[in-house]
Structures are given as C-alpha cells and as structure tokens.
Scaffold this active site. Structure first.
Site, PDB file in Angstrom:
ATOM      1  N   GLU A 119      25.401  61.612 -21.311  1.00  0.00           N
ATOM      2  CA  GLU A 119      26.682  61.632 -20.602  1.00  0.00           C
ATOM      3  C   GLU A 119      26.704  60.491 -19.587  1.00  0.00           C
ATOM      4  OE1 GLU A 119      27.791  65.257 -18.563  1.00  0.00           O
ATOM      5  OE2 GLU A 119      29.772  64.497 -18.171  1.00  0.00           O
ATOM      6  N   GLY A 260      21.417  64.821 -10.996  1.00  0.00           N
ATOM      7  CA  GLY A 260      20.657  66.021 -10.633  1.00  0.00           C
ATOM      8  C   GLY A 260      20.107  66.693 -11.875  1.00  0.00           C
ATOM      9  N   ALA A 261      20.933  66.830 -12.891  1.00  0.00           N
ATOM     10  CA  ALA A 261      20.530  67.503 -14.121  1.00  0.00           C
ATOM     11  C   ALA A 261      21.621  67.311 -15.160  1.00  0.00           C
ATOM     12  CB  ALA A 261      20.328  68.998 -13.864  1.00  0.00           C
ATOM     13  N   MET A 262      21.337  67.734 -16.391  1.00  0.00           N
ATOM     14  CA  MET A 262      22.296  67.519 -17.478  1.00  0.00           C
ATOM     15  C   MET A 262      22.302  68.705 -18.433  1.00  0.00           C
ATOM     16  SD  MET A 262      24.546  65.624 -18.884  1.00  0.00           S
ATOM     17  CE  MET A 262      25.370  66.168 -20.373  1.00  0.00           C
ATOM     18  N   HIS A 296      24.538  75.863 -12.269  1.00  0.00           N
ATOM     19  CA  HIS A 296      25.579  74.913 -12.677  1.00  0.00           C
ATOM     20  C   HIS A 296      25.382  74.480 -14.138  1.00  0.00           C
ATOM     21  CE1 HIS A 296      28.466  71.564 -11.854  1.00  0.00           C
ATOM     22  NE2 HIS A 296      27.769  70.980 -12.812  1.00  0.00           N
ATOM     23  N   GLU A 297      24.172  74.027 -14.450  1.00  0.00           N
ATOM     24  CA  GLU A 297      23.951  73.524 -15.820  1.00  0.00           C
ATOM     25  C   GLU A 297      24.063  74.662 -16.832  1.00  0.00           C
ATOM     26  OE1 GLU A 297      24.152  70.451 -15.852  1.00  0.00           O
ATOM     27  OE2 GLU A 297      23.636  70.138 -13.744  1.00  0.00           O
ATOM     28  N   HIS A 300      27.644  75.487 -17.575  1.00  0.00           N
ATOM     29  CA  HIS A 300      28.293  74.497 -18.441  1.00  0.00           C
ATOM     30  C   HIS A 300      28.250  74.931 -19.910  1.00  0.00           C
ATOM     31  CE1 HIS A 300      29.732  71.083 -16.221  1.00  0.00           C
ATOM     32  NE2 HIS A 300      28.568  70.700 -15.735  1.00  0.00           N
TER      33      HIS A 300
HETATM   34  N1  BAL Z   1      27.465  66.650 -16.503  1.00  0.00           N
HETATM   35  C1  BAL Z   1      26.670  65.853 -15.644  1.00  0.00           C
HETATM   36  C2  BAL Z   1      25.779  66.630 -14.746  1.00  0.00           C
HETATM   37  C3  BAL Z   1      26.463  67.837 -14.262  1.00  0.00           C
HETATM   38  O1  BAL Z   1      27.509  67.759 -13.623  1.00  0.00           O
HETATM   39  O2  BAL Z   1      26.041  68.925 -14.556  1.00  0.00           O
HETATM   40 ZN    ZN Z   2      28.329  69.546 -14.037  1.00  0.00          ZN
END
Ligand code: BAL
Ligand code: ZN
Length: 860
Positions: A119, A260-262, A296-297, A300
């Site tokens: 990304e 931070g992370a993906m 958060h991740e 997603h």
């Molecule tokens: N999608 C890029 C990192 C994040 O916002 O979780």
């Molecule tokens: Zn995110």
C-alpha cells in the site's frame, strides 16, 4: 509529475479474476513469475490495450496466451499490452533486487529477511500489474528459497502445500487466499523467525490459528500483542458484529518499516514498535499504542479488506472508519474519557495545523500527485471525527444498523465514501445531504458561541465560519452537532444534556427556566471537530474546570484557562494585575484538581497537562514560537512554585503505588512524571535530584523514561550520568535506543540543536532505518525549543535531512516537509528562514515525487 484527479475516475477495462505468482526468493535477486487471467470488464469502456503499472521494473519476459503478444510498449514505467480478444492469459517475468530497495516499498530486505509493503502503490515494484484498488483478484502464490536462510515462508490466506528440494537445500510453500483482494493487500515474508502461537474461536465456531512472528530473542516481548489481538477479535464481534474469515491470522514484526503497520489480508506486517513490549523496555504509552494499532489493523479486515476502496481518493473510507473503530476499542479497554482527550489532543496538535496550512485538503481529496502524501491526520483522524459525528447524531444503535447495512451491501466490493454515507442514511434514517460537505470541504470550522439571558430565558447564539483553504476560497455552512449543557451556577448542576445541530451560518437556541444566567458547557465530549470561541469569563472556566460532569468539557475548561492566559500574555494584551489574577485563577483551578479525591489519576494527569506549544500557536494568526515557549515555561515555573507542596504530596502518594499494569498504577506513573516536569521549571536542582532518584529506583520503563525525559532538559550532572547509563543498559535494543535518541532531540535543553547535530554522527544513527530517523528528527521537528531556534539552525537541519534522505526513502523524507510548510503562520524573521529552507529543497536537481509535491504545495 502529473496531477491525478478524483473526477477522472473510470472503471478499469479489464478484470483479473485470478492471479498466480511464483517467487524464487533471494536477498539480492528474486525472480517473479506472474500469470494473470484477464477478461474484459463488461461495465467499462472497451480498450485495445491493458495498462500494467510498473515502477522501476525490468521486464525479463512477457507472453500472451503462451506466445508473443500482438503488441506491447512502455509508457514511462508502465507496460501496455495489446489485447484483442475477450479473455487472455498474460505471463510476466521480472527480476528484482530486494537488498537495493531502500524505499521500503515493494519487496525489500530487512535484517536478512524478505518482506513486502504494497500500500498504496508498492505492488508495481514487484511485477507489472493493474495496481489500483478496484481490481480485485484471487491470488495463489508459490514461494521457494534457501531453507537455511528463509526457514519461514508466509503469504496471505492459507498455506495449502509445502515441500523441499531433493538435496534439502531449498524449500517451497504454496499459499492460497480465497478472498479476492486488491494488489495493495498482497504480502509475503521469508526469513528466520519464531512465533508465539495461540488460537481464537470465533462467534460462528471457526477455530483460528494466531501467530505473532518475531526474531529469535524477541519472543518474550510478544505476549501483549497476542492478548491485544484476541481482545480485538472479540470486541469486533461484540460491538460491530464482525467475524474473522480465515483459519489463520499471522502478524510479523519488522524493524525497517515506513508506517506503523499494514493490514495485508491474513498477514499483517508490523513495525516492531507496535509489537514488542515488556515492562522493562516499553512504557504505558507503548502498551496502549500496541493495543490500538493491533486493533486498527485487525479491524481493517472488514473496514478495508472485505470492503475496500474504489480509488485512493476514498482512503478515508477505510482509514477514518478504522481509526474510529480503534478509538472506540481502546476506550472500551481502558478509560473512555482519557482516550477521548488523547485523541482530541492528537487531532488538535496535528490535524488542525494541517487544516489551516498550505497542505489542507478535504478528508476525501480531489487531486494528488503522490498518494503517499495523503496518509494524513486529515484523512485518518478528521475522517474518524466525521464518522463519529454521524454516530453522535444517530445514536449507537442506529449507527450499528448503518454499519451493518454498509458491510452487507458492499461486502466484496471496492466502495466509495458516498456508498458509506448512503448506507448510513438508509440504516439510520438521518438525512445527510448537507453533511456530505464534511467530505468535500477542507478547513476547521470556527464557531462563535455567546450566551445571553433575559427574564428566565437563556439564548445561545452560534455562528460558524469555515475558513478558506487552498483551492477552496468559499465555503458553505456545515451541520455541526454540539452536545450542550447549561449549568445552574448556584446548584453546580444541569438539568440534562442536549444535542443541538448548527446547520446554518448562524442560529439561536433558547432555553427556558433559568432565573439566573447559566454557565455554558458546549461541545461536550468534543462532539464536533471545530474550534470554538466562546464568550466565557475566567470565573466560569474555573467553575467548569472544577465541576463539569463531562470529563472532556472539564479538561477543555482547564485548557482554555491556560491557553487564554498564554495567548493574552504573548500578545501583550494583559497588564501585570490582569496577568497576576489569571495566574492565580489557574493555580486555584489546578489545586482543586490536585486535591479532588473523586478523580482517578489518569484523568487527573490530563487536567494537569499544559496545552502544547503548537496548540497555543494555532490560536494566533501569526505566532512567535520563541515568545510562546518563554511564556509557557514561565507559567509552568509559576504554577510549580505556587503548587509546590501540593504537587510534592501528590508525588509522594503516587510513589507508594507498586508497579502493575492496572489503571491505578498507570495513573500514578503519569502523575509522577507530570509533577517532575512542573518541578523542573520551578526548582531545577530539586527536580534533578528527584528525577535521578526515580530513574535509579525504576522497575519499569515508564518511570525510567519519564525521569530521563525531565533530566534531559536540565543542565545537570545527573543528566549526563543517567543518559549514559540508559544507553549502556539498553544498547542493542533498537526500540529503546530509539527512545534514547528521541529523549535528547525533544528535550528542553538550551543546547538541543548541538545535541542533535552530534547524535547524527553517533554510530547507532542510521538513515536507512525509518524508526531511527524519526526518533532523532521527528522528535526534533516537533520540539519548538530546537526546531524554531532563533538563528534558523533547526530549519536548516531539517532541510539538510530532507535532501539527504529523499533519494534513500522518499516517503519518509516527504514527511518532514510539513513542519517547514507552516511558515505563513510564524513571525516574519523565522518565516523567511523557513521559506529559504523550502526553496533550497525545491532547487535540488532531482527530487522524488513525494517531496516535490509537498515542497511545491508548501511554497505555493
Ligand atoms: N493502511 C496503511 C496502514 C494503516 O492505516 O493501517
Ligand atoms: Zn489503517
């Protein structure tokens, strides 16, 4: 570089139902064979070619249906292939050198392992592909490589097969991800890793294997990450009804990482900063950060993966929503009011300045040159606020109906912000026609609030203006939801909170039954991301700071007391007797906070915190950072002196609380360091002694880092000894050495510029590691005492950094430009030097697209 416009969106002419990738892995040479089944997209315009995006790729071979394609040409870095039929099979071979990839986008080497970041547009650095989020494909992947070098081979989805070569030197794994996904969610990891494993049974009874992969030696620092993951999975089921959809969920920690992370499907890749923690090396803030980012991740998986974005202009569709989800999760796991205050502090400290500067953009931007520049506080944090406002107006239950409908309607699709708003309207019954302006208009609305009183009627007049921003000179009024209460001054209570929506430029709201003029408590819970100018007396703020039953409003009253005084003081609006009276009121309000035994210490800590320098500057049209710094430190000195005894009693009480990770002990640690920072201003010798003692006795990183943070700002013998001790104690632990760099770069020490210059040559400094670069220079750029040094040395240092870093890691380099871009809001001498620094960057013969765009917009 061309500008890409949201209005130019057109569906891709081709579908890619399946993608087969074969990786022959090597650190210096990886061969990628991609087989794409493509067919015409019935809802798109017919095209004689297919555009396969590339970025710096060498094409080794290309076939179409097993033979030479009818035609092919390069268009810049992209490959165009002529396709005349309705269905074709393309086979593309590329060879890449992951060890040379310092941009950390695409496939790269990090400490002997291989990993990916795709990304937003990293997949095109791996193979030629329609690298856009609306092209969803089902991936199957074969990875092979040296078994000794890459004992662990991971990809998205499920591992379906594996084996090894006849001589046992190489091995391979075959992965299949059943969920169609865009290329930005592709991920691969190969390396020598160990895992903490666990499991989670979903509400539907699916047993999910969970792994957190790290380097050997880091395993005992993964427990908190794993527990956070399990809590996230449970919370998303309970609060949003979202269930995980694969049998495996892997997290891999990597020490070289831009973000931070993906959230790659089934294979999240994390910056080690958001995975590794134990109490010896991580602070309470680090623990909270890990829980929030893991959440958060994970979240997603639905808001981003199952429903993804049609194009990158819709980024806030997944990011704003997911930030809101992680905020609500963290609030439920800890203290809701404290989490709200922390989130607002970030919004006002980072997003408000963005929204009032040259880089201002709507949460759904209209154009960009480099999408990496739009992973901003506006898209993320303001995006979350916009969805939070819908939730406030709808109520929690109706909001859930809206999100359920959104997920149901768009599962498996690449959706738009408009789709989200429509689902919210249909699910909640709200009319959001005018509310859509929050997606298209940039700028932080300003609302003036005045309360008048006549007979037994109180009248609240609210007037909004949305300031002009680049490309948007005229704005329309937006609907702004305010949670409001009117306090009876004598009783100290109110008769209930109301939700008022200001949807015109100006409106009056009347309230009956008030024999005396009430005290206004407005924007409770920070129900709208706006800045308020309220006509309120200091005495009323003291009242609210002591009594408001909404914790955010109470915090706000305290902030406003201090900010009002500091802005008045810096602007020269207060004479000595007014100043003295204001400081007396602030001290009285703070003392009430110190002595209020109904407060928990986490919240008490929030109420004791002074407004940040950047927030104070933001209240002024043109700020003098030097003067603000002096005034702020002087107030700290004054308050530390007036409250000295009460603060030290508080410290002694907090020091009795034994270490644990519960709220009480976390609160005690927060209080201790806050008291130390007041003491550092009012009695530096005593503070140095106390901080050194806290440092020496610390049995956890929060106490140790807090003490060292205070010591780092003092010119004392204790400073040198403890900084040296800290380094020697933790050398070799990259995340803690990052803290060591950051503490010095963010210190109040008068020699901070020289310190940072010296640290640049430290053997542990490394321009190729984003965490290390950020630990030194982001900390410095956010430190007004250093960055805004009167001679401009801070600006020159950041410009030098940007120029040196840009060819190595453009994404990280460009992130330093906005601090210089604030020049229009800074007094003229400094402004000229900031501009000079930007112009020097702009003159560089070769700039990345990232940095070019940020510098051009900052100067424009
Ligand atoms: N999608 C890029 C990192 C994040 O916002 O979780
Ligand atoms: Zn995110």
């Amino acid at each position: 570089p061309p500008e890409i416009r949201r209005s130019d969106y057109a569906p891709f002419p081709w579908l890619v139902p399946t993608t087969r990738l074969e990786f022959e892995l090597g650190l210096e040479r990886t061969r990628v064979t991609a087989r794409l089944d493509v067919e015409r997209n019935p809802v798109a315009a017919v095209s004689p070619t297919i555009r396969l995006n590339g970025d710096g790729l060498e094409l080794a071979s290309l076939t179409c249906d097993g033979g030479e394609p009818e035609g092919r040409m390069m268009d810049g870095d992209d490959l165009l292939v002529t396709l005349s039929g309705d269905r074709h099979v393309l086979e593309i071979v590329t060879e890449i050198d992951p060890s040379a990839n310092s941009q950390l986008m695409g496939l790269y080497a990090s400490g002997g392992m291989l990993c990916t970041q795709c990304e937003a547009e990293g997949f095109r650095r791996i193979t030629f592909f329609p690298d856009r989020p609306d092209v969803l494909s089902t991936y199957s992947v074969r990875m092979s490589g040296a078994k000794a070098q890459f004992p662990v081979l991971l990809c998205n989805g499920n591992r379906v097969d594996s084996g090894e070569s006849a001589d046992g030197g190489d091995h391979w794994a075959e992965w299949h991800d059943p969920w169609p996904k865009p290329s930005y969610l592709f991920a691969l990891v190969a390396g020598d890793l160990v895992a903490r494993s666990d499991s989670f049974t979903t509400m539907g009874g699916r047993d999910v294997e969970l792994n957190v992969y790290v380097r050997d030696g880091d395993l005992d620092r993964t427990e908190h990450a794993m527990e956070s993951l399990k809590r996230s999975m449970k919370w998303d089921e309970e609060v949003f009804g979202r269930e995980y959809d694969l049998d495996l969920f892997n997290i891999v920690a990597v020490s070289d990482f831009n973000m931070g992370a993906m959230e790659n499907k089934g294979l999240n890749i994390f910056n080690t900063k958001y995975v590794l923690a134990d109490t010896e090396t991580a602070t309470d803030g680090d623990y909270d950060g890990i829980e929030g980012v893991i959440g958060h991740e994970y979240f997603h998986n639905w808001s981003g993966n199952r429903v993804t974005c049609r194009d990158w202009f819709q980024l806030s569709l997944k990011e704003g929503f997911t930030v809101l989800r992680d905020q609500l999760f963290s609030a439920d796991m800890g203290s809701e009011p404290v989490k709200r205050i922390e989130d607002v502090r970030i919004l006002r400290g980072v997003q408000f300045p963005e929204d009032s500067g040259p880089l201002a953009h709507p949460i759904r931007p209209d154009s960009y040159r480099e999408i990496s520049n739009f992973y901003t506080a506006t898209v993320y944090n303001k995006g979350a606020e916009v969805i939070r406002m819908m939730r406030t107006m709808a109520g929690e239950k109706a909001f859930r109906r809206g999100t359920d409908l959104y997920f149901k309607r768009h599962d498996g699709e690449a959706a738009t912000c408009e789709d989200f708003v429509r689902a919210m309207e249909d699910g909640t019954g709200l009319d959001l026609e005018q509310f859509r302006l929050w997606y298209s208009q940039a700028g932080t609305p300003k609302v003036a609030a005045t309360l008048s009183h006549d007979g037994d009627v109180a009248t609240l007049k609210l007037t909004q203006t949305v300031p002009p921003t680049p490309g948007q000179p005229d704005k329309k009024p937006m609907p702004i939801p305010f949670r409001v209460a009117l306090f009876d001054r004598k009783a100290g209570t109110h008769s209930g909170e109301q939700l008022l929506v200001l949807d015109r430029a100006s409106a009056e709201f009347t309230f009956e039954g008030f024999a005396h003029k009430p005290v206004l408590s407005i924007n409770r819970g920070f129900s709208a991301p706006v800045s308020i100018e309220r006509d309120v007396s200091r005495e009323e703020l003291v009242f609210l700071a002591a009594r408001d039953d909404d914790p955010f409003a109470r915090y706000e009253a305290m902030q406003e007391l201090m900010t009002g005084y500091l802005v008045g003081s810096v602007s020269g609006d207060l004479d000595e007797s007014e100043s003295e009276a204001a400081r007396g009121d602030i001290a009285e309000a703070l003392k009430a906070v110190v002595e209020d035994d109904q407060l928990d210490d986490l919240m008490r800590g929030e109420l004791l915190m002074m407004p940040s320098q950047s927030y104070i500057g933001e209240q002024m049209l043109v700020a003098d950072p030097g003067a603000i710094h002096v005034a702020r430190e002087a107030l700290k000195t004054d308050l530390g002196t007036r409250l000295g005894e009460a603060l030290h009693r508080l410290y002694d009480r907090a020091a009795q609380v034994p270490f644990s990770l519960d709220a009480e002990a976390k609160g005690a640690r927060k209080i201790k360091t806050l008291v130390l920072s007041y003491a550092a201003a009012s009695d530096p010798a005593k503070a140095a002694e106390l901080a050194a003692s806290q440092y020496d006795r610390a049995d956890n990183m929060t106490d140790r880092q807090g003490a060292l943070m205070v010591l780092a700002g003092l010119d004392s013998a204790e400073r040198t000894a403890r900084l040296l001790d800290f380094y020697n104690r933790y050398r070799g632990n990259a995340l803690v050495v990052d803290k060591w760099f950051a503490l010095q770069a963010s210190s109040l020490h008068p020699q901070v510029v020289a310190h940072v210059e010296a640290l640049r040559s430290h053997p542990d400094f490394n321009l190729r590691n984003p965490n290390r670069v950020r630990s030194l220079y982001m900390a410095f750029a956010a430190n007004p005492a250093g960055f805004h040094a009167a001679d401009g040395a801070g600006y020159r240092m950041i410009a030098d950094l940007v120029l040196e870093l840009d060819p190595i890691n453009a994404q990280t380099a460009a992130r330093f430009v906005p601090s210089l871009g604030r020049w229009r809001r800074i007094e003229e001498k400094r402004a000229a030097m900031m501009r000079d620094a930007l112009e020097r960057i702009a003159r560089a013969p070769k700039l990345s697209r990232d940095t070019f765009e940020q510098v051009t917009r900052s100067l424009g």
